[in-house]
Design a protein around this motif. Structure first.
Motif, mmCIF file in Angstrom:
data_model
loop_
_atom_site.group_PDB
_atom_site.id
_atom_site.type_symbol
_atom_site.label_atom_id
_atom_site.label_comp_id
_atom_site.label_asym_id
_atom_site.label_seq_id
_atom_site.Cartn_x
_atom_site.Cartn_y
_atom_site.Cartn_z
ATOM 1 N N ASP A 394 0.877 -1.173 0.000
ATOM 2 C CA ASP A 394 0.000 0.000 0.000
ATOM 3 C C ASP A 394 0.916 1.225 0.000
ATOM 4 O OD1 ASP A 394 -1.549 2.157 0.655
ATOM 5 O OD2 ASP A 394 -2.137 1.413 2.637
ATOM 6 N N PRO A 395 0.917 2.028 -1.077
ATOM 7 C CA PRO A 395 1.868 3.150 -1.145
ATOM 8 C C PRO A 395 1.735 4.127 0.020
ATOM 9 C CG PRO A 395 0.738 2.871 -3.239
ATOM 10 C CD PRO A 395 0.074 1.942 -2.272
ATOM 11 N N GLU A 396 0.503 4.279 0.555
ATOM 12 C CA GLU A 396 0.346 5.236 1.667
ATOM 13 C C GLU A 396 1.050 4.717 2.918
ATOM 14 O OE1 GLU A 396 -0.655 8.198 1.238
ATOM 15 O OE2 GLU A 396 -1.323 7.835 -0.813
ATOM 16 N N ASP A 397 1.012 3.395 3.110
ATOM 17 C CA ASP A 397 1.717 2.816 4.270
ATOM 18 C C ASP A 397 3.212 2.703 3.950
ATOM 19 O OD1 ASP A 397 1.430 1.749 6.950
ATOM 20 O OD2 ASP A 397 2.092 -0.156 6.084
ATOM 21 N N GLY A 398 3.504 2.460 2.692
ATOM 22 C CA GLY A 398 4.874 2.509 2.177
ATOM 23 C C GLY A 398 5.874 1.670 2.945
ATOM 24 N N VAL A 399 6.986 2.286 3.288
ATOM 25 C CA VAL A 399 8.100 1.589 3.936
ATOM 26 C C VAL A 399 8.414 2.318 5.244
ATOM 27 C CG1 VAL A 399 9.065 0.951 1.692
ATOM 28 C CG2 VAL A 399 9.877 3.037 2.820
ATOM 29 N N VAL A 400 9.121 1.629 6.137
ATOM 30 C CA VAL A 400 9.683 2.312 7.310
ATOM 31 C C VAL A 400 11.067 2.782 6.887
ATOM 32 C CG1 VAL A 400 10.470 2.061 9.703
ATOM 33 C CG2 VAL A 400 8.482 0.750 8.882
ATOM 34 N N ARG A 401 11.379 4.047 7.145
ATOM 35 C CA ARG A 401 12.696 4.554 6.724
ATOM 36 C C ARG A 401 13.479 5.080 7.927
ATOM 37 N NH1 ARG A 401 13.133 9.697 2.798
ATOM 38 N NH2 ARG A 401 12.775 10.779 4.772
ATOM 39 N N ILE A 402 14.690 4.572 8.036
ATOM 40 C CA ILE A 402 15.621 5.069 9.066
ATOM 41 C C ILE A 402 16.752 5.730 8.284
ATOM 42 C CG2 ILE A 402 17.223 4.389 10.891
ATOM 43 C CD1 ILE A 402 15.271 1.942 11.334
ATOM 44 N N SER A 403 16.873 7.038 8.417
ATOM 45 C CA SER A 403 17.886 7.717 7.591
ATOM 46 C C SER A 403 18.856 8.455 8.503
ATOM 47 C CB SER A 403 17.222 8.630 6.576
ATOM 48 O OG SER A 403 16.357 9.539 7.192
ATOM 49 N N LEU A 404 20.111 8.058 8.393
ATOM 50 C CA LEU A 404 21.139 8.522 9.325
ATOM 51 C C LEU A 404 22.003 9.593 8.679
ATOM 52 C CD1 LEU A 404 21.818 4.869 10.369
ATOM 53 C CD2 LEU A 404 20.660 6.580 11.786
ATOM 54 N N ALA A 405 22.566 10.429 9.525
ATOM 55 C CA ALA A 405 23.457 11.500 9.042
ATOM 56 C C ALA A 405 24.821 11.326 9.693
ATOM 57 C CB ALA A 405 22.875 12.865 9.407
ATOM 58 N N HIS A 406 25.783 12.135 9.259
ATOM 59 C CA HIS A 406 27.153 11.957 9.773
ATOM 60 C C HIS A 406 27.250 12.243 11.268
ATOM 61 C CE1 HIS A 406 27.082 16.302 9.272
ATOM 62 N NE2 HIS A 406 28.096 16.341 10.097
ATOM 63 N N TYR A 407 26.248 12.965 11.837
ATOM 64 C CA TYR A 407 26.323 13.236 13.283
ATOM 65 C C TYR A 407 25.679 12.133 14.111
ATOM 66 C CZ TYR A 407 21.948 15.602 11.874
ATOM 67 O OH TYR A 407 20.744 15.911 11.309
ATOM 68 N N ASN A 408 25.106 11.134 13.449
ATOM 69 C CA ASN A 408 24.611 9.974 14.211
ATOM 70 C C ASN A 408 25.789 9.095 14.612
ATOM 71 O OD1 ASN A 408 21.874 10.140 12.087
ATOM 72 N ND2 ASN A 408 21.607 10.116 14.289
ATOM 73 N N THR A 409 25.588 8.339 15.711
ATOM 74 C CA THR A 409 26.671 7.482 16.211
ATOM 75 C C THR A 409 26.257 6.014 16.110
ATOM 76 O OG1 THR A 409 25.782 7.477 18.447
ATOM 77 C CG2 THR A 409 27.337 9.242 17.903
ATOM 78 N N VAL A 410 27.256 5.141 16.203
ATOM 79 C CA VAL A 410 26.965 3.704 16.181
ATOM 80 C C VAL A 410 26.145 3.331 17.427
ATOM 81 C CG1 VAL A 410 28.008 1.404 16.208
ATOM 82 C CG2 VAL A 410 28.986 3.192 14.782
ATOM 83 N N GLU A 411 26.380 4.022 18.537
ATOM 84 C CA GLU A 411 25.581 3.754 19.758
ATOM 85 C C GLU A 411 24.103 4.058 19.481
ATOM 86 O OE1 GLU A 411 28.470 5.820 19.958
ATOM 87 O OE2 GLU A 411 29.522 3.944 20.372
ATOM 88 N N GLU A 412 23.860 5.137 18.761
ATOM 89 C CA GLU A 412 22.459 5.468 18.433
ATOM 90 C C GLU A 412 21.853 4.386 17.546
ATOM 91 O OE1 GLU A 412 22.214 10.336 18.610
ATOM 92 O OE2 GLU A 412 22.822 9.417 16.718
#
Ligand SMILES: Cc1ncc(COP(=O)(O)O)c(C=O)c1O
Length: 425
Positions: A394-412
């Protein structure tokens, strides 16, 4: 590979000290303090109309019309600041570009587009309707036998679409859902070679770098592309977009869409009707200094090498968790390339299918109820891509997206994985 001091980088974003985990960066990044300081300085000290001769107006004009394009030019590696247009969003900048190209499109011309974010797709479809052009789709192909949602664009599927009528080829350098990076230089070269062989008279290439710009260095000259776009609000800056238009295209393809009495025929300003927010243009000049501050080398290549290397350390544990046989058995399917590599940004999407399927909305609600982590779900305006996936979603439900940036850490990332374990339990 170079690296950077992550705590020093994080200190540029005061809100990160709250411990909140920002993992919707492909939606919009946090804004570097350097940028905010410039916006404040502009508004408090030089907020007057441009173009007048009194001293503060001269300073304000320089900040917006000289400093803004000059700094943005570095992010594109454009040959001249005259090739830069500012607009309130990338979507609007592309609408204006298509308007400017209208007189140079003939009935029967062909446009090749993808199903990625609609900003660099819909404008060409609309222009085709207005001018009687034909739209062809460069479609994604499945790249894993086990996972139908592991899809990517491949240049060998694009080349057969080129004909003597090809006029525009529009694609996205990095997918805001799949995270995969398209080798722009290789694609542009293959397009130009095929176009020459087929006898196409004029092909212009439009590259959407909105999801690419936070992760990799743009180089419009090396890539040999005609139009390129990104939004500063995804690159630690304010809500404003920069559009690159190659000088020769400005002269031979683009008509002026600003008032007739403005003498701007050879510069990108001809595509900039009205003024974009002055303070945001000046604020955007803080992005390059922030990026350069990340490593001692003081060049953007070193910065982006360091960001790419860090991106990889963020993507690896999350992708390994999502593709683990236990999760696969559970019904988890990554949407996009399943392995971490330098060809992939840490923008990671997935769905949970099968007998114990979960709605993307409900997965995100679980995160929201727990609090402390911001992620989201949907089609993210790459509607055609999500709609094309099979088995159907269902395109409205779509996908779950986790999008990280350079200030995110491996602990996060590990904290995100801990919540996902609870969701999948
Ligand atoms: C890949 C991509 N292209 C284009 C856009 C549109 O950018 P804007 O919001 O500046 O119009 C987005 C926004 O999310 C995007 O992710």
């Amino acid at each position: 590979m170079s690296s950077f001091d992550i705590s020093k980088a994080r200190s540029n974003f005061p809100i990160l000290s709250t411990g909140y985990i920002f993992a919707d960066n492909a939606g919009g990044s946090q804004v570097a303090k350097e940028v905010v300081d410039r916006i404040t300085d502009y508004l408090l000290n030089t907020n007057v109309q441009l173009g007048a001769d009194y001293s503060i107006a001269v300073q304000s004009t320089k900040r917006v019309l000289v400093d803004g394009p000059h700094e943005a030019m570095k992010l594109f590696n454009a040959a001249s600041p005259d090739e830069i247009v500012f607009g309130s969003s990338s979507t609007l900048n592309l609408v204006n570009l298509a308007r400017g190209l209208e007189n140079d499109i003939q009935p029967g011309d062909e446009f090749i587009v993808t199903g990625e974010h609609e900003a660099n797709v819909g404008v060409w479809k609309n222009l085709a309707v207005r001018r009687g052009a034909i739209v062809k789709f460069w479609k994604h192909r499945q790249i894993s036998e086990e996972n139908p949602y592991a899809v990517a664009l491949r240049v060998e599927d694009l080349i057969p679409l080129i004909s003597s009528k090809t006029r525009i080829v529009a694609f996205t350098a990095c997918s805001n859902i799949l995270g995969s990076i398209v080798p722009v230089k290789e694609v542009a070269k293959a397009v130009r070679t095929a176009a020459k062989e087929k006898g196409a008279k004029k092909v212009e290439i439009s590259v959407d770098c909105v999801a690419y710009a936070p992760h990799r260095q743009i180089d419009v000259q090396d890539w040999d592309v005609d139009f390129c776009i990104f939004s500063f609000y995804k690159v630690y800056g304010p809500h404003i977009s920069g559009l690159y238009v190659r000088a020769s295209a400005l002269q031979t393809s683009v008509s002026q869409i600003v008032h007739h009495f403005l003498k701007v025929n050879t510069v990108a300003y001809k595509l900039q009707p009205g003024g974009p927010g002055y303070e945001t243009v000046y604020g955007s000049t803080g992005v390059v200094p922030y990026l350069l501050s990340l490593t001692p080398a003081n060049d953007l290549k070193t910065t982006f090498d360091a960001i790419s290397a860090h991106d990889l350390t963020l993507a690896k544990p999350l992708l390994e968790f999502l593709t683990d046989p236990v999760q696969r058995e559970r019904g988890v399917r990554v949407v996009g390339e399943e392995t971490a590599s330098l060809n992939r940004a840490p923008t990671i999407s997935f769905v949970v299918v099968g007998q114990k399927s979960l709605r993307s909305k409900d997965i995100v609600s679980f995160f929201d109820q727990k609090g402390g982590i911001g992620i989201r779900y949907g089609h993210f305006y790459a509607y055609t891509l999500v709609e094309s996936l099979t088995p159907k979603l269902d395109p409205e439900d779509g996908v779950v997206r986790i999008s990280l940036a350079h200030y995110n850490t491996v602990e996060e990332v590990n904290k995100i994985i801990d919540v996902l374990k609870e969701v999948f339990a």
